[in-house]
Scaffold this motif. Sequence first.
Motif, short mmCIF file in Angstrom:
data_model
loop_
_atom_site.label_atom_id
_atom_site.label_comp_id
_atom_site.label_asym_id
_atom_site.label_seq_id
_atom_site.Cartn_x
_atom_site.Cartn_y
_atom_site.Cartn_z
N VAL A 99 0.84 -1.20 0.00
CA VAL A 99 0.00 0.00 0.00
C VAL A 99 0.87 1.25 0.00
CG1 VAL A 99 -1.69 1.34 1.31
CG2 VAL A 99 -1.96 -1.13 1.10
N GLN A 100 1.90 1.28 0.84
CA GLN A 100 2.78 2.45 0.89
C GLN A 100 3.49 2.67 -0.44
OE1 GLN A 100 2.71 4.66 3.32
NE2 GLN A 100 1.17 3.33 4.29
N ALA A 101 3.88 1.59 -1.11
CA ALA A 101 4.49 1.73 -2.44
C ALA A 101 3.49 2.34 -3.42
CB ALA A 101 4.97 0.38 -2.94
N GLY A 102 2.22 1.94 -3.31
CA GLY A 102 1.19 2.51 -4.17
C GLY A 102 0.98 3.99 -3.89
N ILE A 103 0.99 4.37 -2.62
CA ILE A 103 0.82 5.78 -2.26
C ILE A 103 1.98 6.61 -2.82
CG2 ILE A 103 0.80 7.41 -0.33
CD1 ILE A 103 -0.68 5.28 1.29
N ARG A 104 3.20 6.12 -2.67
CA ARG A 104 4.36 6.86 -3.18
C ARG A 104 4.27 7.03 -4.69
NH1 ARG A 104 7.03 3.56 0.65
NH2 ARG A 104 7.67 2.10 -0.99
N ARG A 105 3.89 5.97 -5.40
CA ARG A 105 3.78 6.07 -6.86
C ARG A 105 2.70 7.07 -7.25
NH1 ARG A 105 4.39 2.34 -11.06
NH2 ARG A 105 6.24 1.70 -9.89
N LEU A 106 1.55 7.00 -6.59
CA LEU A 106 0.45 7.89 -6.93
C LEU A 106 0.80 9.34 -6.63
CD1 LEU A 106 -2.42 8.37 -7.89
CD2 LEU A 106 -3.23 7.77 -5.59
N ARG A 107 1.40 9.60 -5.46
CA ARG A 107 1.79 10.97 -5.12
C ARG A 107 2.77 11.53 -6.13
NH1 ARG A 107 2.48 10.63 1.54
NH2 ARG A 107 0.24 10.88 1.99
N SER A 108 3.71 10.72 -6.55
CA SER A 108 4.67 11.18 -7.54
C SER A 108 3.99 11.54 -8.85
CB SER A 108 5.72 10.08 -7.78
OG SER A 108 6.60 10.43 -8.83
N LYS A 109 3.07 10.71 -9.30
CA LYS A 109 2.41 10.96 -10.58
C LYS A 109 1.45 12.15 -10.52
CE LYS A 109 2.75 6.34 -12.63
NZ LYS A 109 3.25 6.74 -13.95
N MET A 110 0.97 12.49 -9.33
CA MET A 110 0.12 13.68 -9.21
C MET A 110 0.88 14.94 -9.59
SD MET A 110 -3.00 12.75 -8.10
CE MET A 110 -3.80 14.03 -7.11
N SER A 111 2.21 14.91 -9.50
CA SER A 111 3.03 16.07 -9.80
C SER A 111 3.12 16.36 -11.29
CB SER A 111 4.45 15.89 -9.25
OG SER A 111 4.46 15.71 -7.86
N TYR A 112 3.36 15.34 -12.09
CA TYR A 112 3.77 15.59 -13.47
C TYR A 112 2.83 14.98 -14.51
CZ TYR A 112 5.74 10.86 -13.05
OH TYR A 112 5.90 9.51 -12.84
N THR A 113 1.70 14.40 -14.07
CA THR A 113 0.75 13.83 -15.02
C THR A 113 -0.66 14.33 -14.69
OG1 THR A 113 -0.01 11.85 -13.80
CG2 THR A 113 2.15 11.72 -14.87
N ASN A 114 -1.62 13.90 -15.49
CA ASN A 114 -3.03 14.23 -15.26
C ASN A 114 -3.76 13.10 -14.55
OD1 ASN A 114 -3.12 12.30 -17.29
ND2 ASN A 114 -4.83 13.27 -18.35
N ILE A 115 -3.04 12.26 -13.78
CA ILE A 115 -3.63 11.05 -13.22
C ILE A 115 -4.81 11.33 -12.29
CG2 ILE A 115 -2.18 10.86 -11.15
CD1 ILE A 115 -1.92 7.81 -11.91
N ALA A 116 -4.94 12.57 -11.82
CA ALA A 116 -6.08 12.91 -10.96
C ALA A 116 -7.41 12.70 -11.67
CB ALA A 116 -5.96 14.34 -10.46
#
Length: 250
Positions: free
Chosen positions: A138-155
């Motif tokens: 779960v923590q690995a998933g949170i880190r990946r998602l937080r990172s992608k919120m910076s530079y992609t439109n993943i929201a």
Amino acid sequence: MTTQAPDQPPVARFRHEVLAVVFRALAQPGARLEVMAWRRHRAPFKDDWALPSGPVNAGETMDQAVQRHLAARLDLTSIRYSEQLATFSDPGRDPFERTIASAYLVLLGQSGPVPGGAAEWLDTRALPPMAFDHAAVVQAGIRRLRSKMSYTNIAFALASDEFTLKELRDVYVGVLGHDVDVTNLGRVLTRRGQIAPTGRRRRSGSGGGRPARTYRFVEAAYEVTDPFATLRPAETPLPGQAAGEGKATR
């Protein structure tokens, strides 16, 4: 289990499973990121919480396996985004037998379904005891998602199809775990071409006030929009920069 070719050292054969880290973001009050899990009723890790998981069968790919296991708990049409996250191969991660796990990051929109069976949504800010190495997954998933919120439109995969800037800000707050300035967020995402106004306004609530404009994501598909951006808490945002958005650097 091992197999051996002539004049070759034995090659180990291990059980292979897929894990799904299924996230959704909830708005205020209490903006938060939740993960889907269910409580185990047998050993090992009886009464602990576990992520959706299951073996990869002969003749199927990992993508097919994770879709098969999720179909028992979700309407697959509700999945907005998924990707392979990481492989977990610690020899002791499963006390019953050596098992290698390939984890997937899976995102649902705010109108996503209630999971079927005994599955529930857990607040990632205060996870209960989890089985195997699932807390680390779960923590690995949170880190990946937080990172992608910076530079992609993943929201786009976590938001509603139509939203106010405040509602979108709540998605960012829930994922990032810190406050985000709503005005600067709207300015930055508009400048990046991620969001656009719908031309409609949200009806005022009981408190009155001017009806808020609604927006939509320009692309309802994943794309990198600002490859060098970093979102982080900031005491004083730079002009034209969302609160928590770091300076773009190479």
